[in-house]
Design a protein around this motif. Sequence first.
Motif, short mmCIF file in Angstrom:
data_model
loop_
_atom_site.label_atom_id
_atom_site.label_comp_id
_atom_site.label_asym_id
_atom_site.label_seq_id
_atom_site.Cartn_x
_atom_site.Cartn_y
_atom_site.Cartn_z
N GLY A 131 43.94 4.06 34.02
CA GLY A 131 43.28 3.22 35.03
C GLY A 131 41.77 3.20 34.88
N TRP A 132 41.21 4.15 34.14
CA TRP A 132 39.77 4.23 33.92
C TRP A 132 39.33 3.46 32.69
CZ3 TRP A 132 35.95 7.41 36.47
CH2 TRP A 132 36.42 7.98 37.65
N ILE A 133 40.27 3.00 31.86
CA ILE A 133 39.92 2.28 30.64
C ILE A 133 39.05 1.07 31.00
CG2 ILE A 133 40.84 0.89 28.72
CD1 ILE A 133 43.21 2.86 28.63
N GLY A 134 37.98 0.90 30.25
CA GLY A 134 37.04 -0.19 30.50
C GLY A 134 35.84 0.22 31.33
N THR A 135 35.90 1.41 31.94
CA THR A 135 34.75 1.91 32.71
C THR A 135 33.60 2.17 31.73
OG1 THR A 135 36.17 2.90 34.40
CG2 THR A 135 33.92 3.80 34.18
N PRO A 136 32.40 1.69 32.03
CA PRO A 136 31.27 1.93 31.11
C PRO A 136 30.90 3.41 31.04
CG PRO A 136 30.68 0.33 32.83
CD PRO A 136 32.02 0.88 33.18
N TYR A 137 30.29 3.79 29.92
CA TYR A 137 29.82 5.16 29.76
C TYR A 137 28.53 5.33 30.54
CZ TYR A 137 28.37 9.58 27.80
OH TYR A 137 27.99 10.88 27.66
N ARG A 138 28.49 6.34 31.41
CA ARG A 138 27.29 6.70 32.15
C ARG A 138 27.24 8.22 32.24
NH1 ARG A 138 26.42 2.14 31.34
NH2 ARG A 138 26.24 0.41 32.79
N HIS A 139 26.21 8.81 31.65
CA HIS A 139 26.05 10.26 31.64
C HIS A 139 26.06 10.81 33.07
CE1 HIS A 139 24.77 14.20 30.38
NE2 HIS A 139 23.67 14.12 31.08
N GLN A 140 26.85 11.83 33.33
CA GLN A 140 27.00 12.55 34.60
C GLN A 140 27.70 11.76 35.70
OE1 GLN A 140 23.79 14.97 36.11
NE2 GLN A 140 22.87 15.14 34.09
N ALA A 141 28.12 10.54 35.45
CA ALA A 141 28.77 9.74 36.49
C ALA A 141 30.28 10.01 36.49
CB ALA A 141 28.49 8.26 36.28
N ALA A 176 35.96 9.07 27.56
CA ALA A 176 34.73 8.30 27.76
C ALA A 176 33.81 8.65 26.60
CB ALA A 176 34.08 8.66 29.09
N TYR A 177 33.47 7.65 25.85
CA TYR A 177 32.78 7.85 24.59
C TYR A 177 31.48 7.07 24.63
CZ TYR A 177 33.08 8.86 19.53
OH TYR A 177 32.89 9.33 18.27
N SER A 178 30.36 7.77 24.41
CA SER A 178 29.05 7.14 24.43
C SER A 178 29.02 5.91 23.52
CB SER A 178 27.99 8.15 23.97
OG SER A 178 26.72 7.57 24.00
N GLY A 179 28.55 4.80 24.05
CA GLY A 179 28.49 3.56 23.29
C GLY A 179 29.76 2.74 23.36
N HIS A 180 30.84 3.31 23.90
CA HIS A 180 32.12 2.60 23.97
C HIS A 180 32.70 2.53 25.38
CE1 HIS A 180 32.43 2.66 19.56
NE2 HIS A 180 31.94 3.89 19.66
N GLY A 181 32.33 3.43 26.25
CA GLY A 181 32.94 3.51 27.57
C GLY A 181 34.26 4.23 27.48
N VAL A 182 35.11 4.04 28.48
CA VAL A 182 36.41 4.70 28.49
C VAL A 182 37.39 3.87 27.67
CG1 VAL A 182 38.32 5.57 29.91
CG2 VAL A 182 35.96 5.72 30.76
N VAL A 183 37.96 4.53 26.67
CA VAL A 183 38.88 3.88 25.74
C VAL A 183 40.09 4.78 25.51
CG1 VAL A 183 37.06 2.57 24.55
CG2 VAL A 183 37.71 4.84 23.72
N GLU A 184 41.15 4.19 24.99
CA GLU A 184 42.30 4.97 24.53
C GLU A 184 42.27 4.95 23.02
OE1 GLU A 184 47.03 5.66 25.45
OE2 GLU A 184 46.08 3.80 26.13
N SER A 185 42.27 6.11 22.40
CA SER A 185 42.14 6.25 20.95
C SER A 185 43.35 6.96 20.37
CB SER A 185 40.89 7.06 20.59
OG SER A 185 39.72 6.43 21.04
N VAL A 186 43.60 6.71 19.10
CA VAL A 186 44.61 7.45 18.36
C VAL A 186 44.09 8.87 18.14
CG1 VAL A 186 45.83 7.59 16.15
CG2 VAL A 186 45.48 5.37 17.25
N LEU A 187 44.94 9.85 18.34
CA LEU A 187 44.56 11.23 18.07
C LEU A 187 44.77 11.47 16.57
CD1 LEU A 187 43.47 13.83 19.32
CD2 LEU A 187 45.81 14.49 19.83
N SER A 188 43.88 10.85 15.81
CA SER A 188 43.95 10.87 14.34
C SER A 188 43.56 12.24 13.80
CB SER A 188 43.01 9.80 13.78
OG SER A 188 41.68 10.10 14.17
N LEU A 189 43.75 12.44 12.51
CA LEU A 189 43.42 13.71 11.89
C LEU A 189 41.95 14.11 12.11
CD1 LEU A 189 44.47 16.12 10.33
CD2 LEU A 189 44.06 14.86 8.22
N PRO A 190 40.98 13.18 11.96
CA PRO A 190 39.60 13.59 12.25
C PRO A 190 39.41 14.08 13.68
CG PRO A 190 39.62 11.55 10.99
CD PRO A 190 41.05 11.84 11.38
N TRP A 191 40.07 13.47 14.65
CA TRP A 191 39.99 13.96 16.03
C TRP A 191 40.73 15.29 16.16
CZ3 TRP A 191 36.63 12.78 19.51
CH2 TRP A 191 36.08 11.50 19.57
N ARG A 192 41.92 15.39 15.58
CA ARG A 192 42.71 16.63 15.68
C ARG A 192 41.93 17.83 15.14
NH1 ARG A 192 47.90 16.39 17.14
NH2 ARG A 192 48.95 14.38 17.11
#
Length: 147
Positions: free
Chosen positions: A14-24, A118-134
């Motif tokens: 439900g948070w997907i699409g929320t903009p990135y804001r530090h401490q918010a 929530a990823y700086s420059g992208h906002g709240v997104v759903e990402s694949v838990l790929s090998l680099p993330w793992r």
Amino acid sequence: MSARQDAIVGAARGWIGTPYRHQAACRGAGCDCLGLVRGVWREVMGEEPERPPAYSMDWSEPAREEALWHAALRHLQARPVTGEQPGDVILFRMRDGAVAKHLGICTRAGRDARFVHAYSGHGVVESVLSLPWRRRVVARFAFPEEG
């Protein structure tokens, strides 16, 4: 997926699409990765157990304090680092030798594992838990049974 896991995953998505804001921590208006977890906590668990103090984007890196990890241990249940389950809170170390300072919520486990964050420059997104993330995962937690 259990009803509880389904509630956590639904709240996180439900948070997907929320903009990135530090401490918010305001769905739709802005949040950072901690704000996302705080917001999902409020939706699923109720009142937050503590309000975080102001924090810098480096998360106490110069002092080498694992502030985010310690806070997670105070309020979440530690789980094994492997074997993710939907609804798990994942803690990442973004660089070798740095403090762990990124959080996400697992939305799908196994071969097609995904997480919301929530990823700086992208906002709240759903990402694949790929090998680099793992490779960056240092801890996993579950929301407690009660707030």
